[in-house]
Scaffold this motif. Sequence first.
Motif, PDB file in Angstrom:
ATOM      1  N   ARG A 263     -15.984  -7.706  28.033  1.00 56.53           N
ATOM      2  CA  ARG A 263     -14.637  -7.141  28.203  1.00 56.53           C
ATOM      3  C   ARG A 263     -14.684  -5.632  28.487  1.00 56.53           C
ATOM      4  O   ARG A 263     -13.938  -5.136  29.332  1.00 56.53           O
ATOM      5  CB  ARG A 263     -13.847  -7.414  26.911  1.00 56.53           C
ATOM      6  CG  ARG A 263     -12.460  -6.870  26.885  1.00 56.53           C
ATOM      7  CD  ARG A 263     -11.487  -7.768  27.599  1.00 56.53           C
ATOM      8  NE  ARG A 263     -10.144  -7.186  27.500  1.00 56.53           N
ATOM      9  CZ  ARG A 263      -9.157  -7.440  28.337  1.00 56.53           C
ATOM     10  NH1 ARG A 263      -9.347  -8.282  29.324  1.00 56.53           N
ATOM     11  NH2 ARG A 263      -7.980  -6.879  28.177  1.00 56.53           N
TER      12      ARG A 263
ATOM     13  N   LEU B  63      -9.433  -2.238  24.931  1.00 56.58           N
ATOM     14  CA  LEU B  63      -9.911  -2.955  23.737  1.00 56.58           C
ATOM     15  C   LEU B  63      -8.867  -2.822  22.624  1.00 56.58           C
ATOM     16  O   LEU B  63      -8.577  -3.784  21.908  1.00 56.58           O
ATOM     17  CB  LEU B  63     -11.261  -2.398  23.289  1.00 56.58           C
ATOM     18  CG  LEU B  63     -12.449  -2.626  24.239  1.00 56.58           C
ATOM     19  CD1 LEU B  63     -13.730  -2.057  23.631  1.00 56.58           C
ATOM     20  CD2 LEU B  63     -12.637  -4.109  24.555  1.00 56.58           C
ATOM     21  N   ALA B  64      -8.289  -1.606  22.506  1.00 60.68           N
ATOM     22  CA  ALA B  64      -7.247  -1.381  21.490  1.00 60.68           C
ATOM     23  C   ALA B  64      -6.009  -2.215  21.809  1.00 60.68           C
ATOM     24  O   ALA B  64      -5.387  -2.797  20.916  1.00 60.68           O
ATOM     25  CB  ALA B  64      -6.892   0.103  21.426  1.00 60.68           C
TER      26      ALA B  64
ATOM     27  N   ARG C  56      -5.898  -5.066  23.295  1.00 62.22           N
ATOM     28  CA  ARG C  56      -6.158  -6.470  22.967  1.00 62.22           C
ATOM     29  C   ARG C  56      -6.087  -6.697  21.461  1.00 62.22           C
ATOM     30  O   ARG C  56      -5.502  -7.666  20.986  1.00 62.22           O
ATOM     31  CB  ARG C  56      -7.535  -6.877  23.499  1.00 62.22           C
ATOM     32  CG  ARG C  56      -7.963  -8.259  23.045  1.00 62.22           C
ATOM     33  CD  ARG C  56      -8.885  -8.911  24.017  1.00 62.22           C
ATOM     34  NE  ARG C  56      -8.181  -9.372  25.213  1.00 62.22           N
ATOM     35  CZ  ARG C  56      -8.734 -10.149  26.141  1.00 62.22           C
ATOM     36  NH1 ARG C  56      -9.993 -10.521  26.030  1.00 62.22           N
ATOM     37  NH2 ARG C  56      -8.048 -10.531  27.186  1.00 62.22           N
ATOM     38  N   LYS C  57      -6.653  -5.751  20.699  1.00 62.11           N
ATOM     39  CA  LYS C  57      -6.746  -5.940  19.250  1.00 62.11           C
ATOM     40  C   LYS C  57      -5.388  -5.728  18.566  1.00 62.11           C
ATOM     41  O   LYS C  57      -4.985  -6.506  17.718  1.00 62.11           O
ATOM     42  CB  LYS C  57      -7.771  -4.948  18.683  1.00 62.11           C
ATOM     43  CG  LYS C  57      -8.088  -5.161  17.209  1.00 62.11           C
ATOM     44  CD  LYS C  57      -9.433  -4.531  16.868  1.00 62.11           C
ATOM     45  CE  LYS C  57      -9.685  -4.419  15.383  1.00 62.11           C
ATOM     46  NZ  LYS C  57      -9.505  -5.638  14.612  1.00 62.11           N
ATOM     47  N   PHE C  58      -4.687  -4.656  18.972  1.00 68.34           N
ATOM     48  CA  PHE C  58      -3.481  -4.288  18.209  1.00 68.34           C
ATOM     49  C   PHE C  58      -2.179  -4.729  18.873  1.00 68.34           C
ATOM     50  O   PHE C  58      -1.114  -4.577  18.295  1.00 68.34           O
ATOM     51  CB  PHE C  58      -3.453  -2.767  17.985  1.00 68.34           C
ATOM     52  CG  PHE C  58      -4.631  -2.258  17.212  1.00 68.34           C
ATOM     53  CD1 PHE C  58      -4.746  -2.505  15.850  1.00 68.34           C
ATOM     54  CD2 PHE C  58      -5.648  -1.558  17.843  1.00 68.34           C
ATOM     55  CE1 PHE C  58      -5.842  -2.053  15.130  1.00 68.34           C
ATOM     56  CE2 PHE C  58      -6.745  -1.090  17.129  1.00 68.34           C
ATOM     57  CZ  PHE C  58      -6.847  -1.346  15.770  1.00 68.34           C
ATOM     58  N   GLN C  59      -2.257  -5.224  20.117  1.00 70.58           N
ATOM     59  CA  GLN C  59      -1.068  -5.687  20.853  1.00 70.58           C
ATOM     60  C   GLN C  59       0.059  -4.646  20.829  1.00 70.58           C
ATOM     61  O   GLN C  59      -0.182  -3.526  21.246  1.00 70.58           O
ATOM     62  CB  GLN C  59      -0.622  -7.051  20.299  1.00 70.58           C
ATOM     63  CG  GLN C  59      -1.651  -8.155  20.587  1.00 70.58           C
ATOM     64  CD  GLN C  59      -1.770  -8.529  22.054  1.00 70.58           C
ATOM     65  OE1 GLN C  59      -0.784  -8.615  22.754  1.00 70.58           O
ATOM     66  NE2 GLN C  59      -3.000  -8.727  22.538  1.00 70.58           N
TER      67      GLN C  59
ATOM     68  N   TRP D  24      -0.534  -1.046  19.727  1.00 74.18           N
ATOM     69  CA  TRP D  24      -1.633  -0.303  20.376  1.00 74.18           C
ATOM     70  C   TRP D  24      -1.337   1.186  20.485  1.00 74.18           C
ATOM     71  O   TRP D  24      -2.208   2.028  20.296  1.00 74.18           O
ATOM     72  CB  TRP D  24      -1.878  -0.859  21.791  1.00 74.18           C
ATOM     73  CG  TRP D  24      -0.744  -0.560  22.748  1.00 74.18           C
ATOM     74  CD1 TRP D  24       0.387  -1.287  22.909  1.00 74.18           C
ATOM     75  CD2 TRP D  24      -0.637   0.566  23.624  1.00 74.18           C
ATOM     76  NE1 TRP D  24       1.214  -0.698  23.833  1.00 74.18           N
ATOM     77  CE2 TRP D  24       0.600   0.446  24.297  1.00 74.18           C
ATOM     78  CE3 TRP D  24      -1.460   1.656  23.924  1.00 74.18           C
ATOM     79  CZ2 TRP D  24       1.051   1.374  25.231  1.00 74.18           C
ATOM     80  CZ3 TRP D  24      -1.015   2.574  24.858  1.00 74.18           C
ATOM     81  CH2 TRP D  24       0.232   2.428  25.497  1.00 74.18           C
TER      82      TRP D  24
ATOM     83  N   ASP E  10      -2.105  -6.599  27.206  1.00 78.53           N
ATOM     84  CA  ASP E  10      -3.534  -6.260  27.300  1.00 78.53           C
ATOM     85  C   ASP E  10      -4.144  -6.680  28.638  1.00 78.53           C
ATOM     86  O   ASP E  10      -5.356  -6.645  28.807  1.00 78.53           O
ATOM     87  CB  ASP E  10      -4.309  -6.874  26.129  1.00 78.53           C
ATOM     88  CG  ASP E  10      -4.195  -8.385  26.114  1.00 78.53           C
ATOM     89  OD1 ASP E  10      -3.422  -8.949  26.927  1.00 78.53           O
ATOM     90  OD2 ASP E  10      -4.876  -9.016  25.281  1.00 78.53           O
TER      91      ASP E  10
END
Length: 417
Positions: A82, A150-151, A153-156, A159, A310
């Motif tokens: 990714r 990446l942030a 994707r992780k925090f939606q 972010w 994301d």
Amino acid sequence: MTGFGTLMAAAADKPFDPQAATDTWLNTLPAADRAKSDAYFEGGYILQVWNLVLSLGIAWALLRFQVTVKLRDLAERFSRRRYVQGVVFVALFILVSTVLNLPSDYYEGFVREHRFGLSNLSVGGWFGEQVKGLLVGMIFSSLIGSLLYLALRKFQQRWWQMAAVVVPFLLFLVVVLAPVFVAPLFNTYKGLESAAIRDPILAMARANGVPADNVYEFDASKQTKRISANVSGAWGTIRVSLNDNLIQRCTPAEVQAVMGHELGHYVLNHVYKLVIYQSLLLAAALAFANWFYGAASRRWGGRWGLRGIDDFAGLPLLTAGLSLFMFCATPISNSIIRTTEAEADIFGLNAARQPDGFASTALKLAEYRKLSPGPWEEIVFYDHPSGRSRILMAMKWKAEHLAEFPVSAPVVAPNGK
Ligand SMILES: [Zn+2]
């Protein structure tokens, strides 16, 4: 001891009127020069609006014709990782955006600068600088931009809060690295050479707690005819740099006046303060971009082939949100910077004690900055005080220090332009 005595003294020793002295200074600029710099600077207002319209138009086209969807698919085929996909996508996105902006950038950065006699670059030289800037931008933005994804994707939806926390550190990184690694790609920096100019400057630097090896000169005449100076870097890399146009075109008094101002930025820690102010503004911009993305993608996301916040392909929508916010916040960001510039001006007057040198430099800066704007115009469009504000400040300072200066003021230095 009487009123009469005082009156006589006042008449013999006509009080120095800062406003009248300012007008005298302003009137030394020929009307044609003033009209030219007004036209140049006011053209900049239109360009700011045009650049917003253009960036929104480009973002719309990239989404509508699914250009970024194709770039995203390409990046996803390139690697399974990714982070690598993000690097590839952002680099391609920067490349495409730069190409689409090229005609407008060429007009603004080359044609217009030459029309107003401000540029020293050949067409080839200009393109060379654009390519260098593009490569630096692609490398830096893709490495950082991919982290942002990446942030995302992780925090939606949260972010932007994470990004807002990280932004000040990133800005510090840019501020520390840029003078060491980026600035030398475009210009050559070296210690000040001419002893006649150098020694008083270094004395002033030492007197204000700035180490002498932090004062540089650089060959800006390669690109431009403008006089300027700056403070860059942070921690170990912080330095004051004077451009060679300034050193060649200004009297020692003028150079000292500018140097006093730049030392002000250094001593007052403006680099750190501006990073904090800009980070707060950027946090608000990120929140707005997040809202903007949600609102627009709910409506058109399906048609544009976007998968979610994301999705790399949605980057034009995020950048459009950021551009829109930063455009509307222009008066705020300009006022933040202009306020710190005015602080440096006052510091510089106290350090260099050259009010007339400061005033004549402000006139020279009027080659590319409208000299005398309206009050609102200055608040909205000026990231430095206008020439008139600066000269008035210098004359008010002078009025309180008349004992140090010949009474016959204002002395108008020959304008060596
Ligand atoms: Zn400044």
